[in-house]
Motif scaffolding. Structure first.
Motif, PDB file in Angstrom:
ATOM      1  N   VAL A 330     -22.737   3.244 -44.606  1.00  0.00           N
ATOM      2  CA  VAL A 330     -21.894   3.209 -43.389  1.00  0.00           C
ATOM      3  C   VAL A 330     -22.051   1.668 -42.771  1.00  0.00           C
ATOM      4  CG1 VAL A 330     -20.707   2.990 -41.156  1.00  0.00           C
ATOM      5  CG2 VAL A 330     -21.269   5.364 -43.005  1.00  0.00           C
ATOM      6  N   MET A 331     -23.387   1.393 -42.633  1.00  0.00           N
ATOM      7  CA  MET A 331     -23.938  -0.575 -42.660  1.00  0.00           C
ATOM      8  C   MET A 331     -23.377  -1.515 -42.663  1.00  0.00           C
ATOM      9  SD  MET A 331     -27.549  -1.160 -41.257  1.00  0.00           S
ATOM     10  CE  MET A 331     -28.041   0.440 -40.222  1.00  0.00           C
ATOM     11  N   MET A 332     -22.845  -1.195 -44.164  1.00  0.00           N
ATOM     12  CA  MET A 332     -22.326  -1.866 -45.357  1.00  0.00           C
ATOM     13  C   MET A 332     -21.489  -2.059 -45.063  1.00  0.00           C
ATOM     14  SD  MET A 332     -24.860  -0.621 -48.761  1.00  0.00           S
ATOM     15  CE  MET A 332     -24.799  -1.749 -49.909  1.00  0.00           C
ATOM     16  N   ILE A 333     -20.770  -1.424 -44.555  1.00  0.00           N
ATOM     17  CA  ILE A 333     -19.259  -1.348 -44.448  1.00  0.00           C
ATOM     18  C   ILE A 333     -18.713  -2.809 -43.291  1.00  0.00           C
ATOM     19  CG2 ILE A 333     -16.937  -0.479 -43.559  1.00  0.00           C
ATOM     20  CD1 ILE A 333     -17.960   1.830 -44.818  1.00  0.00           C
ATOM     21  N   ILE A 334     -19.867  -2.622 -42.488  1.00  0.00           N
ATOM     22  CA  ILE A 334     -19.891  -3.390 -40.958  1.00  0.00           C
ATOM     23  C   ILE A 334     -20.213  -4.896 -42.158  1.00  0.00           C
ATOM     24  CG2 ILE A 334     -20.642  -3.666 -38.663  1.00  0.00           C
ATOM     25  CD1 ILE A 334     -20.737  -0.838 -38.591  1.00  0.00           C
ATOM     26  N   ILE A 335     -21.142  -5.416 -42.337  1.00  0.00           N
ATOM     27  CA  ILE A 335     -22.014  -6.035 -43.129  1.00  0.00           C
ATOM     28  C   ILE A 335     -21.223  -6.482 -43.937  1.00  0.00           C
ATOM     29  CG2 ILE A 335     -23.201  -6.940 -44.302  1.00  0.00           C
ATOM     30  CD1 ILE A 335     -25.591  -4.383 -43.850  1.00  0.00           C
ATOM     31  N   TYR A 336     -20.408  -5.855 -44.861  1.00  0.00           N
ATOM     32  CA  TYR A 336     -18.904  -7.113 -45.598  1.00  0.00           C
ATOM     33  C   TYR A 336     -17.999  -7.260 -44.833  1.00  0.00           C
ATOM     34  CZ  TYR A 336     -21.279  -4.921 -49.321  1.00  0.00           C
ATOM     35  OH  TYR A 336     -22.754  -5.223 -50.203  1.00  0.00           O
ATOM     36  N   LEU A 337     -17.239  -6.469 -43.747  1.00  0.00           N
ATOM     37  CA  LEU A 337     -16.385  -6.853 -42.766  1.00  0.00           C
ATOM     38  C   LEU A 337     -16.523  -8.587 -41.857  1.00  0.00           C
ATOM     39  CD1 LEU A 337     -14.944  -3.610 -41.626  1.00  0.00           C
ATOM     40  CD2 LEU A 337     -14.393  -5.702 -43.068  1.00  0.00           C
ATOM     41  N   LEU A 338     -18.666  -8.288 -41.430  1.00  0.00           N
ATOM     42  CA  LEU A 338     -18.670  -9.604 -41.167  1.00  0.00           C
ATOM     43  C   LEU A 338     -18.957 -10.621 -41.708  1.00  0.00           C
ATOM     44  CD1 LEU A 338     -21.915  -8.057 -38.914  1.00  0.00           C
ATOM     45  CD2 LEU A 338     -19.473  -9.077 -38.028  1.00  0.00           C
ATOM     46  N   PHE A 339     -19.059 -10.235 -43.255  1.00  0.00           N
ATOM     47  CA  PHE A 339     -19.154 -11.608 -44.158  1.00  0.00           C
ATOM     48  C   PHE A 339     -18.004 -12.262 -44.261  1.00  0.00           C
ATOM     49  CE2 PHE A 339     -22.522 -10.590 -45.819  1.00  0.00           C
ATOM     50  CZ  PHE A 339     -24.162 -11.151 -46.240  1.00  0.00           C
ATOM     51  N   ALA A 340     -16.570 -11.178 -44.417  1.00  0.00           N
ATOM     52  CA  ALA A 340     -14.915 -11.046 -44.617  1.00  0.00           C
ATOM     53  C   ALA A 340     -14.641 -12.036 -43.260  1.00  0.00           C
ATOM     54  CB  ALA A 340     -14.613 -10.629 -44.952  1.00  0.00           C
ATOM     55  N   SER A 341     -15.168 -12.063 -42.043  1.00  0.00           N
ATOM     56  CA  SER A 341     -14.670 -12.635 -40.951  1.00  0.00           C
ATOM     57  C   SER A 341     -15.052 -14.182 -40.886  1.00  0.00           C
ATOM     58  CB  SER A 341     -14.903 -11.881 -39.876  1.00  0.00           C
ATOM     59  OG  SER A 341     -16.148 -11.504 -39.736  1.00  0.00           O
ATOM     60  N   SER A 342     -16.579 -14.539 -41.184  1.00  0.00           N
ATOM     61  CA  SER A 342     -16.986 -15.824 -41.643  1.00  0.00           C
ATOM     62  C   SER A 342     -17.270 -15.744 -39.873  1.00  0.00           C
ATOM     63  CB  SER A 342     -15.959 -16.723 -42.028  1.00  0.00           C
ATOM     64  OG  SER A 342     -15.839 -16.208 -43.626  1.00  0.00           O
ATOM     65  N   PHE A 343     -17.492 -14.916 -39.168  1.00  0.00           N
ATOM     66  CA  PHE A 343     -18.755 -15.612 -37.863  1.00  0.00           C
ATOM     67  C   PHE A 343     -19.134 -16.531 -38.145  1.00  0.00           C
ATOM     68  CE2 PHE A 343     -16.659 -11.413 -36.467  1.00  0.00           C
ATOM     69  CZ  PHE A 343     -15.652 -11.761 -35.664  1.00  0.00           C
ATOM     70  N   ASP A 344     -19.936 -17.351 -37.556  1.00  0.00           N
ATOM     71  CA  ASP A 344     -20.850 -18.502 -37.387  1.00  0.00           C
ATOM     72  C   ASP A 344     -22.064 -17.734 -36.260  1.00  0.00           C
ATOM     73  OD1 ASP A 344     -19.572 -20.794 -37.651  1.00  0.00           O
ATOM     74  OD2 ASP A 344     -18.320 -20.624 -36.000  1.00  0.00           O
ATOM     75  N   GLY A 345     -23.209 -18.164 -37.392  1.00  0.00           N
ATOM     76  CA  GLY A 345     -24.559 -17.343 -36.763  1.00  0.00           C
ATOM     77  C   GLY A 345     -24.924 -15.840 -37.917  1.00  0.00           C
ATOM     78  N   ILE A 346     -24.082 -15.725 -38.265  1.00  0.00           N
ATOM     79  CA  ILE A 346     -24.002 -13.930 -38.627  1.00  0.00           C
ATOM     80  C   ILE A 346     -24.914 -13.592 -40.519  1.00  0.00           C
ATOM     81  CG2 ILE A 346     -22.572 -13.245 -36.829  1.00  0.00           C
ATOM     82  CD1 ILE A 346     -21.700 -12.929 -40.878  1.00  0.00           C
ATOM     83  N   VAL A 347     -24.513 -14.963 -40.972  1.00  0.00           N
ATOM     84  CA  VAL A 347     -25.149 -15.257 -42.414  1.00  0.00           C
ATOM     85  C   VAL A 347     -26.215 -14.724 -42.494  1.00  0.00           C
ATOM     86  CG1 VAL A 347     -26.136 -16.228 -44.447  1.00  0.00           C
ATOM     87  CG2 VAL A 347     -23.449 -16.709 -42.869  1.00  0.00           C
ATOM     88  N   TYR A 348     -27.631 -14.417 -41.747  1.00  0.00           N
ATOM     89  CA  TYR A 348     -29.095 -14.739 -41.825  1.00  0.00           C
ATOM     90  C   TYR A 348     -29.669 -13.139 -41.713  1.00  0.00           C
ATOM     91  CZ  TYR A 348     -30.023 -19.258 -42.744  1.00  0.00           C
ATOM     92  OH  TYR A 348     -30.268 -20.855 -43.256  1.00  0.00           O
TER      93      TYR A 348
END
Length: 477
Positions: A330-348
């Protein structure tokens, strides 16, 4: 001519990688199977420790490569070709089956805590020294000192067998003297008993033993005849928690549910790992080696922590281990959606969380397989489940991520540069579709994990009803 040499070098590299990966599977199978059978009451802890050392090994070899071998690829290959077989020949006599404890052992628990503590210190130490060396560029003397300290921390668990050996020698000396006195008294008593009652007890016991053997043989013959005539049914199929044959496990829904849940978890995670440099570049990260170090360390944390946390809750609350696969996916779903949205500063932060979630999949799958289907054929079950990793890499990374990346990179190139052999992609569109598909796959895996957890909850309530694992008789080897 150049193409011929390039093809020959490619074939040699392919063969070397094939041999290396197969040898890695043999090593991990031997170590895992032996230790899971030697410590059947602490399966989650054992899996977490062994997989934790496997997770931190890449960072350890990187330190050796950069400090001791001076970034020489040829020296590294020579070190791996000679050093690993030499080490295996030394320790192979110590990796052997032992009689497992049938009850809780406080000293065994203390030894596990010591090993976990040493592993945590080693991971933190390697991470800290890697970052500091990357920033300050220490001299050769300081780097060699760091390497020596790392080797000492790596060898810290050897203190346990050394301590047990010396402690056993101290305890055995007074016990041997006491046993000699008792044995001499018993010999005197036996001699006097033999004088008064000659051969009476031995003859009766021998007769009883002979009749017992005759009865057993007769009963076995009668059972075989009855099975042949259909009067007695053959061996019943095992229940979950007992020892399964591989063919018996293949027809169980729990087996395939666990396989697909593990396939989704590690398959999506290894896709990000294989494309980490391209993902970092597309997100605007210039030094992707930091991302790799961060992912590796958090992968180690997930492997070790998954074993510790699942072992605690399965003993205290009889919660199936697969609930943690559900939470992490479930946490990985959120992580992949964050990657797809490309918010600044969330990569690390996203890479760190993904490394933890990815590591948990390993330390949960291993004890779960042994608890559901037994330890007798655990090596076969473990390696079949491990197919989820390369299969996921082929489908998600090779077919999906590679195709999406190349397509987006081709769109960004100037038409007259399309023939260039080295094309790159930048921007969120390079992996957006890939991350959306991975998020959907993890959503499907989470649903399967919930179903699996509900199905096997009664099994864990039976196995851990008293707060500790109740070992089935069929699993004792």
């Amino acid at each position: 001519m150049a193409d011929h040499y390039f093809a020959a070098a490619t074939h040699k590299l392919w063969l070397a990688l094939c041999v290396a990966t197969n040898s890695s599977a043999w090593l991990s199978t031997a170590v895992l199977v032996t230790n899971m059978r030697n410590f059947p009451l602490s399966r989650g802890t054992v899996a977490g420790i062994l997989k934790g050392y496997g997770g931190i090994s890449a960072a350890v070899f990187t330190e050796i490569y950069s400090t001791l071998l001076h970034n020489s690829s040829s020296k590294l290959l020579m070190f791996l070709a000679l050093g690993i077989p030499f080490l295996c020949f030394i320790v192979m006599y110590f990796v052997r089956p032992c009689t497992p404890a049938l009850g809780e052992d406080s000293s065994e628990h203390a030894h596990f805590l010591f090993t976990q503590g040493a592993l945590i210190v080693l991971g933190l130490y390697v991470l800290t020294t890697t970052i500091l060396n990357h920033i300050f560029h220490f001299s050769a003397l300081i780097s060699n000192t760091f390497l020596v300290i790392m080797v000492v921390l790596l060898m810290a668990p050897f203190a346990i067998p050394i301590k047990m050996t010396f402690h056993r020698l101290r305890v055995s000396k007074p016990e041997m003297n006491h046993q000699l006195v008792e044995s001499s008294d018993s010999v005197i008593q036996e001699d006097s008993a033999d004088k008064t009652e000659p051969l009476l007890k031995s003859s009766s016991s021998a007769a009883a033993l002979g009749s017992f053997r005759e009865n057993v043989e007769a009963s076995e013959v009668a059972m075989l005849l009855a099975e042949g005539e259909g009067a007695v049914k053959k061996r019943r199929r095992p229940k979950r928690g007992e020892d399964f044959r591989f063919t018996e496990a293949l027809i169980k829904a729990d087996f395939w549910l666990l396989f697909f849940v593990y396939f989704v978890g590690v398959g999506s995670g290894v896709t990000v790992l294989n494309n980490l440099a391209q993902i970092g570049s597309a997100q605007g990260v210039h030094d992707t080696t930091i991302l790799l170090s961060l992912f590796s360390f958090c992968n180690f944390v997930g492997r070790l922590g998954g074993g510790i946390v699942s072992e605690h809750f399965v003993r205290s609350k009889t919660i199936p281990r697969t609930i943690w696969m559900t939470c992490t996916q479930v946490m990985m779903i959120i992580i992949y959606l964050l990657f797809a949205s490309s918010f600044d500063g969330i990569v690390y932060a996203a890479i760190a969380l993904l490394g933890i979630c990815y590591g948990v999949q390993f330390s949960i799958m291993i004890p779960t397989v042994s608890e559901l289907f037994g330890l007798k054929h655990f090596g076969l079950f473990y390696n079949f489940m491990s197919l989820g990793n390369p299969l996921g890499a082929f489908l998600f990374s090779g077919l999906l991520a590679g195709y999406v990346y190349d397509t987006e990179a081709a769109k960004q190139q100037v038409p007259n540069l399309l023939s260039s052999s080295s094309i790159s992609c930048s921007g969120p569109n390079c992996f957006r579709l890939t991350f959306l598909v991975l998020a959907g796959a993890c959503g499907f895996g989470s649903i399967l994990s919930v179903v699996l957890t509900m199905r096997i909850r009664p099994v864990y309530e039976m196995l851990y009803a008293g707060g500790s694992f109740r070992l089935p008789q069929a699993s004792i080897h």
